[in-house]
Design a protein around this motif. Sequence first.
Motif, short mmCIF file in Angstrom:
data_model
loop_
_atom_site.label_atom_id
_atom_site.label_comp_id
_atom_site.label_asym_id
_atom_site.label_seq_id
_atom_site.Cartn_x
_atom_site.Cartn_y
_atom_site.Cartn_z
N ASP A 25 0.49 -1.16 -0.48
CA ASP A 25 0.04 0.31 -0.12
C ASP A 25 1.50 1.53 0.10
N ILE A 26 0.91 2.22 -0.98
CA ILE A 26 1.20 3.18 -0.87
C ILE A 26 0.68 4.51 0.08
N PHE A 27 1.77 4.89 0.69
CA PHE A 27 1.79 6.54 1.88
C PHE A 27 2.14 7.64 1.11
N ASP A 28 1.45 8.45 1.15
CA ASP A 28 1.88 10.12 0.75
C ASP A 28 1.64 11.06 2.01
N LEU A 29 2.22 10.95 2.83
CA LEU A 29 1.67 12.37 4.03
C LEU A 29 3.40 12.96 4.77
N ASN A 30 2.90 14.37 5.06
CA ASN A 30 3.46 15.16 5.31
C ASN A 30 4.88 14.49 4.62
N GLY A 31 4.83 14.78 2.88
CA GLY A 31 6.09 15.24 2.46
C GLY A 31 6.85 13.89 2.21
N TYR A 32 6.60 12.71 3.01
CA TYR A 32 7.21 11.74 3.28
C TYR A 32 6.27 10.80 1.77
N LYS A 33 6.59 9.79 1.33
CA LYS A 33 6.52 9.13 0.08
C LYS A 33 7.22 7.38 0.39
N GLY A 34 6.14 6.87 0.40
CA GLY A 34 6.87 5.32 0.50
C GLY A 34 5.86 4.15 0.17
N HIS A 35 6.18 2.81 0.68
CA HIS A 35 4.92 1.53 0.75
C HIS A 35 5.43 0.75 2.20
N ILE A 36 3.94 1.11 2.11
CA ILE A 36 4.26 -0.45 3.28
C ILE A 36 4.88 -1.67 3.35
N ILE A 37 5.36 -2.22 4.58
CA ILE A 37 6.55 -3.02 3.24
C ILE A 37 6.14 -4.11 5.17
N GLU A 39 2.33 -5.55 7.51
CA GLU A 39 0.79 -5.21 7.39
C GLU A 39 0.80 -4.40 8.53
N VAL A 40 0.02 -3.51 8.52
CA VAL A 40 -0.43 -2.45 10.36
C VAL A 40 -1.91 -2.03 9.56
N ALA A 41 -1.34 -2.96 11.33
CA ALA A 41 -3.71 -2.83 11.39
C ALA A 41 -4.17 -2.09 11.64
N ALA A 42 -5.08 -1.33 11.78
CA ALA A 42 -5.89 0.07 11.55
C ALA A 42 -5.58 0.14 13.07
N LYS A 43 -5.25 1.40 13.48
CA LYS A 43 -5.20 2.11 14.50
C LYS A 43 -3.96 2.05 15.32
N HIS A 44 -3.31 1.44 14.26
CA HIS A 44 -1.41 1.11 14.84
C HIS A 44 -0.63 2.01 14.09
N LYS A 45 0.57 2.70 13.79
CA LYS A 45 0.86 3.63 13.44
C LYS A 45 2.47 2.84 12.61
N PHE A 46 2.73 3.75 11.24
CA PHE A 46 3.89 3.39 10.26
C PHE A 46 5.41 4.12 10.46
N ALA A 47 5.97 4.02 9.93
CA ALA A 47 7.44 5.10 10.25
C ALA A 47 7.20 5.51 8.89
N ALA A 73 11.03 2.99 6.79
CA ALA A 73 10.33 3.07 5.54
C ALA A 73 9.25 2.35 5.73
N GLY A 74 8.18 2.65 6.31
CA GLY A 74 6.34 2.33 5.46
C GLY A 74 6.26 0.16 6.66
N GLU A 75 8.01 0.87 7.87
CA GLU A 75 7.80 -0.30 8.95
C GLU A 75 6.20 -0.26 10.08
N ALA A 76 5.39 -1.24 10.62
CA ALA A 76 5.38 -1.15 11.71
C ALA A 76 5.40 -0.30 12.36
N ILE A 77 4.91 0.47 13.84
CA ILE A 77 5.84 0.83 14.96
C ILE A 77 4.92 -0.14 15.67
N THR A 78 5.59 -0.91 16.73
CA THR A 78 5.89 -1.87 18.63
C THR A 78 6.33 -1.36 18.76
N LEU A 79 6.52 -2.48 19.80
CA LEU A 79 6.87 -2.25 21.17
C LEU A 79 8.20 -3.28 21.10
N ASN A 80 8.43 -3.49 19.54
CA ASN A 80 10.03 -4.24 19.33
C ASN A 80 10.66 -3.17 18.93
#
Length: 544
Positions: A25-37, A39-47, A73-80
């Motif tokens: 999936d493509i993201f284009d936010l705050n001048g950052y563009k890239g692909h989700i690398i 899976e990111v669940a709804a409500k969660h964050k990604f780099a 970039a595009g990686e899910a943010i987790t407690l890991n």
Amino acid sequence: MINKALCLDSIDNVGVALMDLNVGDIFDLNGYKGHIINEVAAKHKFALKDFNSGDDILMYGTIVGETTKIVKAGEAITLNNIKHKIRDFKELGTAYEWKKPEVDNWENRTFLGYQRPDGQVGTANYWLVLPMVFCENTNVKLLQDAFEKALGFAIENPYENYVRKLAAAFQNEKLTESLSETNNLPESKIFNNIDGIRFLTHEGGCGGTRGDSETLCALLAGYVNHPNVAGATILSLGCQNAQVSILQEKLNKIQKGTKKPLIVCEQQQEGTTEVLLKKAIDETFKGLVEANKIKRTSAPLSKLVIGLECGGSDGFSGISANPTLGQVSDLVIALGGSAILSEFPELCGAEQPLINRCISKEVSSKFIRLMDEYAKAAENVGSGFDMNPSPGNIKDGLLTDAIKSCGAAKKGGTAPVSDVLDYTEYLNKPGLNLLCTPGNDVESTTGLAGSGANIILFSTGLGTPTGNPVCPVIKVATNDKLTSRMPDIIDFNTGGIITGEETIETSGEKLLNLIIEIASGRMKTKAEQKRNFDFIPWKRGVSL
């Protein structure tokens, strides 16, 4: 086009998934563009960018954590890959300029409330029965059973007949017609202008520290003084630490004008339980007769005191429900009313923006002192604010206390902070007040009512049935799924903000209209319908 993700501030370096994001999936936010690398669940964050270990994570325009390893970039943010971190905060700096919301459409709006001699206005009219010590809990429950059944305030337990049917089936008997009948309760209330008799019980008043008992007395004084309370009956054993004289002293400090009726019945003085309870019933009934003479009259919205609470929070709380509560708070304050923002462990990471909004150095210094004292108390027992997020919070995207707190602080809107209240201190200044309570839902809502809130707005993403004995609690959902899954506890849904069908402004206006209906007695909250009258005093130990 449906937005799949968003950023909450122009300087943020992580995005929030509004729906499940898949690899590619493509993201284009705050001048950052890239692909989700991954899976990111709804409500969660990604780099949104590549991070090195130790880099700051920015959300809501501030630091909410730091990376513990390289994150792509595009990686899910987790407690890991992240841990809790907050920005350092300092004393009040430049003066804060508030841009008030437009309130022309609200200036002539009113609600039907109960005018009290001290100038407060109740959104309900209750008589209160409470014990000074846990020894009197059984007697309070005896009074509750007697009054509610005799005066038409009792409701049928919908599960009683279900249990009876199971018992009958176990005994191989057919449920008789008599078992299916309800108790012989009055068909309607005897006192039409009384919304109910509220019976409190607690586990304090003796045995703990003297400080605990004094704090309890101050909290109970706030409940007696509450605008929704017409008068109170106090049951005392007599020998306990929480003496009636301490309660009266605390009450004298906050009462204004004509004092409310206060009936005191002390068991060791009266003798038998029968003598005690008959006296309590006789005197309380006389009080009810007088309280029933009070009728609802028109009151301006400036008489609203909005308690701001969240519980069972999720990754959408800081995007939909909490900003909606903040919008309502700003509208009410702009009209001359008040709001109280509680839960100090859930302001960790949001301190500096709140400090910057304080009207004076005195106010900001008190906030800093209370936050520091609370944080140190938690650390002294091997805990900390960073341990505040619950397993449910973490599962639904609130990974660090700072992420949770910066979203929770949105309930306070943008108004200046006019005062800071320690636990059990009663509201004294209009505007936005910060109240020191734990993040524990019931301890916090108990404190909000004790400080004078006459309506509590409670946002939730996961669902909770919490209510309060003397203050209507309006449950506000963050998302459509929760509203559909738990409609019996949700009063208002802000999920349209997530789907793009609503804005924070339109959602806030609709919620304020609902508040007016409930404050006028034309509607009851789901918590009141289900009799969720939760009351837990905070003993000032470490509770996050």
